[in-house]
Scaffold this motif. Structure first.
Motif, mmCIF file in Angstrom:
data_model
loop_
_atom_site.group_PDB
_atom_site.id
_atom_site.type_symbol
_atom_site.label_atom_id
_atom_site.label_comp_id
_atom_site.label_asym_id
_atom_site.label_seq_id
_atom_site.Cartn_x
_atom_site.Cartn_y
_atom_site.Cartn_z
ATOM 1 N N LEU A 51 0.795 -1.254 -0.060
ATOM 2 C CA LEU A 51 -0.118 -0.004 0.065
ATOM 3 C C LEU A 51 0.859 1.452 0.183
ATOM 4 O O LEU A 51 0.640 2.129 -0.810
ATOM 5 N N VAL A 102 1.902 3.669 -2.943
ATOM 6 C CA VAL A 102 1.287 4.702 -3.807
ATOM 7 C C VAL A 102 2.076 5.793 -3.871
ATOM 8 O O VAL A 102 1.849 6.464 -4.855
ATOM 9 N N VAL A 136 -9.972 7.497 -4.964
ATOM 10 C CA VAL A 136 -9.563 6.174 -5.026
ATOM 11 C C VAL A 136 -8.788 5.864 -3.662
ATOM 12 O O VAL A 136 -8.515 4.636 -3.310
ATOM 13 N N LEU A 137 -8.101 6.861 -3.042
ATOM 14 C CA LEU A 137 -7.383 6.792 -2.042
ATOM 15 C C LEU A 137 -8.030 6.267 -0.737
ATOM 16 O O LEU A 137 -7.504 5.482 -0.038
ATOM 17 N N LEU A 143 -9.893 4.086 -0.761
ATOM 18 C CA LEU A 143 -10.146 2.501 -0.811
ATOM 19 C C LEU A 143 -8.843 1.990 0.046
ATOM 20 O O LEU A 143 -8.881 1.034 0.748
ATOM 21 N N GLY A 144 -7.715 2.773 -0.355
ATOM 22 C CA GLY A 144 -6.319 2.413 0.318
ATOM 23 C C GLY A 144 -6.484 2.816 1.928
ATOM 24 O O GLY A 144 -6.169 1.839 2.692
ATOM 25 N N THR A 174 -6.213 -0.710 -4.875
ATOM 26 C CA THR A 174 -5.647 0.670 -4.816
ATOM 27 C C THR A 174 -4.519 0.971 -5.554
ATOM 28 O O THR A 174 -4.427 1.927 -6.388
#
Length: 214
Positions: free
Chosen positions: A63, A66, A93-94, A96-97, A155
């Motif tokens: 993760l 990113v 979308v961040l 989701l991380g 992600t």
């Protein structure tokens, strides 16, 4: 002719742990009720807790990727983010991380708690208590390694699309019902999530090695 025969009863020796190179037999014959039940029962993920924590630290480290992925976007992709600075943006979308990282930390904490309770109660741990702890371990393992792991891969995959070219990146934005790279109202930047994931990965790994050494 054969001398006096010794008719004293033979007392069987208690079964103890065996060759450490045979962990299954060692668990079945050892003194740990928890390990015996763990080997006997069905589980999708049969690894011990320290090894599961190593896997989770690896997912958290994934993760954290990113940050370097976003930092190396081409200029045409960077322009799609507010201010042209994707590292300091808070794209949709961040989240989701963030969700995935929270799952990893929460389930890792559950696994550590199971390990602590188990060690504090053995060798008096009953079989029913062992089953209860293993149920918690199995649920935490599935959420952490399956659900959380899948969310992390999604992600990283979404962020990696920025390196597929400006046209592909824009095509993803145009085809989505909502821009996955659009700014959200919560100011949590990519660099903060990546740094937290990297620190968490190191902490989970250290705990896994500590538990493995005990």
């Amino acid at each position: 002719m054969f001398g006096h025969l010794d008719r004293r009863p033979i007392t069987p020796k208690p079964m103890t742990s065996t060759d450490p190179n045979d962990p299954i037999a060692d668990a079945l014959l050892g003194e740990s009720t928890y390990e015996r039940v763990r080997v006997e029962r069905y589980a999708l993920i049969k690894r011990r807790i320290p090894q599961k924590l190593v896997y989770q630290s690896g997912l958290l480290l994934a993760l954290a990727l990113v940050v370097p992925i976003t930092a190396t976007y081409p200029t045409s992709v960077q322009a799609a983010f507010p201010g042209g600075e994707p590292l300091w943006a808070s794209p949709l979308v961040l989240w989701l991380g963030v969700y995935a990282g929270s799952i990893e930390l929460g389930t890792a904490a559950c696994l550590v708690a199971v390990a602590i309770v188990r060690r504090s109660r053995e060798p008096q741990l009953s079989e029913s208590q062992a089953h209860m702890l293993l149920n918690v371990e199995d649920v935490a393992s599935m959420f952490g390694l399956a659900t959380g792991g899948f969310a992390i891969l999604l992600t990283v995959g979404f962020f990696s699309l920025g390196h597929a070219g400006a046209e592909t990146f824009q095509a993803v934005i145009d085809s989505a019902p909502r821009n996955p790279y659009g700014q959200t109202g919560v100011p949590i930047p990519v660099i903060a999530v990546g740094a937290a994931a990297a620190i968490s990965a190191g902490a989970v790994y250290v705990v896994s090695q500590y538990l493995a050494s005990k």
